[in-house]
Design an enzyme around this catalytic site. Structure first.
Site, PDB file in Angstrom:
ATOM      1  N   GLY A   2      12.513 -20.754 -15.715  1.00  0.00           N
ATOM      2  CA  GLY A   2      12.495 -21.101 -14.298  1.00  0.00           C
ATOM      3  C   GLY A   2      13.882 -20.951 -13.724  1.00  0.00           C
ATOM      4  N   MET A   3      14.027 -20.076 -12.735  1.00  0.00           N
ATOM      5  CA  MET A   3      15.334 -19.849 -12.100  1.00  0.00           C
ATOM      6  C   MET A   3      15.272 -20.298 -10.654  1.00  0.00           C
ATOM      7  SD  MET A   3      16.554 -16.232 -13.802  1.00  0.00           S
ATOM      8  CE  MET A   3      18.204 -16.336 -13.089  1.00  0.00           C
ATOM      9  N   SER A   4      16.091 -21.290 -10.319  1.00  0.00           N
ATOM     10  CA  SER A   4      16.049 -21.913  -8.990  1.00  0.00           C
ATOM     11  C   SER A   4      17.053 -21.314  -8.024  1.00  0.00           C
ATOM     12  CB  SER A   4      16.349 -23.404  -9.129  1.00  0.00           C
ATOM     13  OG  SER A   4      17.681 -23.583  -9.598  1.00  0.00           O
ATOM     14  N   GLY A   5      17.947 -20.469  -8.529  1.00  0.00           N
ATOM     15  CA  GLY A   5      19.053 -20.001  -7.706  1.00  0.00           C
ATOM     16  C   GLY A   5      20.302 -20.839  -7.902  1.00  0.00           C
ATOM     17  N   GLY A   6      20.182 -21.908  -8.687  1.00  0.00           N
ATOM     18  CA  GLY A   6      21.317 -22.772  -8.975  1.00  0.00           C
ATOM     19  C   GLY A   6      22.081 -22.312 -10.202  1.00  0.00           C
TER      20      GLY A   6
ATOM     21  N   CYS B  83       6.666 -33.871 -10.577  1.00  0.00           N
ATOM     22  CA  CYS B  83       6.832 -32.423 -10.439  1.00  0.00           C
ATOM     23  C   CYS B  83       7.044 -31.774 -11.807  1.00  0.00           C
ATOM     24  CB  CYS B  83       8.006 -32.112  -9.519  1.00  0.00           C
ATOM     25  SG  CYS B  83       8.293 -30.342  -9.290  1.00  0.00           S
TER      26      CYS B  83
ATOM     27  N   GLY C 292      16.656 -25.153 -16.781  1.00  0.00           N
ATOM     28  CA  GLY C 292      18.066 -25.537 -16.789  1.00  0.00           C
ATOM     29  C   GLY C 292      18.273 -27.036 -16.860  1.00  0.00           C
TER      30      GLY C 292
ATOM     31  N   CYS D 214      13.090 -32.268  -3.322  1.00  0.00           N
ATOM     32  CA  CYS D 214      13.081 -30.848  -2.963  1.00  0.00           C
ATOM     33  C   CYS D 214      12.432 -30.558  -1.616  1.00  0.00           C
ATOM     34  CB  CYS D 214      12.405 -30.040  -4.061  1.00  0.00           C
ATOM     35  SG  CYS D 214      10.810 -30.665  -4.586  1.00  0.00           S
TER      36      CYS D 214
END
Length: 368
Positions: free
Chosen positions: A9-13, A100, A124, A198
């Site tokens: 899972g890539m959140s952009g963080g 979540c 992450g 979120c």
């Protein structure tokens, strides 16, 4: 021999970005998955999903991995947000991040990753998974970086979910994560960590809840029954709250020198729509020696035996000593060695045996 495929899972963080790089360094075939969990106000100043997606794609490009986006907003609304609103309407203070993780990040996301042919998933989060010493299943452990440990939010995960999960950041500290991001020249190396819930972002919380909840003004009283003000709806207050109560400077409650002790939310009487407030951080109404929790979830699949453990009743709290009474798969009672401050119905009580997270439940009630 083909590489094991991991969908992360890539959140952009920065955390999930560095986690993806670590997996690639460890020899996995890595695929990024960006989860879109919220659609309302997606074009507003408070929702950053568009920028987050751009960051995630930019990082994937630097790392040389594929990435795709998946929309879980319908599942999120059904499984997480609706429960969040039910809890607030009932006067409790829920933690949507816990739900979540259990329902979206390690259920809907896990299912989707398996359809992509994944052997494992990764996130992450700062936590660790290891084989239990008995060899029967896996254990969830705190992260090496105690200041970033997120096992509290992961305590509802089960054996099937954890057995398929990698937490690449569990063994390293946050400062090292930033250094790695800078060394790799990742476009989000300096990006601030996201905070808050979120789907609310940085918007005023009360303004957000106003859209979804029915509420009724009512009396604000002291323990002796004196009315000192009006509340704007019980849903908008949480136990231990100090700011935003609207009672600053009540002259009849000032000390001789003109100063006054701070006011805190201490109890909610749902049946009579009454909010009770007290003065002073250490007022007895703010302290609890016992709590009862329901909706229990045990990582091993078995309730812990009665005896001495440690617990957190809120994130960012140091572990506190407690005794658990004989527990079952649904409910448990904790007795604390030292009274705990502002134990809040709706929040999670999470149990630990040293670094091992055993699971936990949703706080129903507490008593002195």
């Amino acid at each position: 021999m083909s590489k094991k495929k991991v969908v992360i899972g890539m959140s952009g963080g920065v955390d999930s970005s560095v986690a993806a790089w670590l997996l690639k360094e460890q020899g996995y075939e890595v695929i990024g998955l960006f989860m879109k969990n919220w659609e309302d106000d997606d074009d507003s100043e408070f929702c950053s999903s568009r920028e987050d997606w751009i960051d995630a794609v930019s990082v994937a490009d630097v790392l040389g991995i594929d990435i795709e986006a998946v929309n879980f907003s319908a599942e999120y609304k059904d499984r997480v947000f609706s429960e969040f609103l039910r809890e607030y309407q009932a006067g409790r203070t829920p933690n949507p991040d816990v739900l979540c993780n259990a329902e979206i990040k390690f259920k809907a996301f896990l299912d989707h990753a398996m359809l992509l042919g994944a052997d494992l998933i990764a996130t992450g989060h700062y936590a660790r998974v290891r084989q239990s010493s008995s060899g029967a299943g896996v254990e969830l452990l705190k992260a090496v970086d105690a200041s970033k440990d997120q096992s509290y939010f992961l305590h509802r995960l089960n054996q099937a979910q954890l057995a398929k999960t990698l937490f690449p950041l569990g063994e390293i500290v946050k400062t090292e994560v930033r250094k790695i991001a800078e060394k790799l020249a990742l476009p989000n190396a300096q990006k601030k960590d996201s905070t808050g819930i979120c789907f609310i972002g940085e918007r005023p919380f009360r303004e957000f809840l106003n859209r979804y909840l029915s509420y009724q003004h009512g009396p604000m009283k002291t323990p002796d029954g004196t009315t000192v003000g009006q509340h704007v709806g019980l849903s908008f207050y949480t136990l231990g709250q100090r700011k935003g109560i609207g009672l600053g400077g009540l002259k009849s409650y000032q000390n001789e020198d003109g100063s006054s002790d701070a006011w805190y939310v201490a109890r909610k009487d749902i049946a009579n729509n009454t909010l009770y407030v007290v003065q002073g951080h250490d007022h007895p109404w703010l302290l609890s020696s016992t709590l009862v929790a329901g909706q229990a979830s045990w990582i091993s699949g078995v309730a812990p035996q009665a005896g001495a453990l440690s617990a957190k009743t809120r994130y960012r709290q140091a572990d506190v000593a407690c005794n658990i009474s004989p527990a079952d798969m649904e409910r448990f009672t904790l007795d604390f060695t030292e009274p705990q401050w502002a134990v809040t119905p709706g929040q999670s009580a999470v149990l630990y045996d040293g670094d091992v997270c055993l699971g936990g439940g949703i706080i129903d009630s507490s008593s002195v």
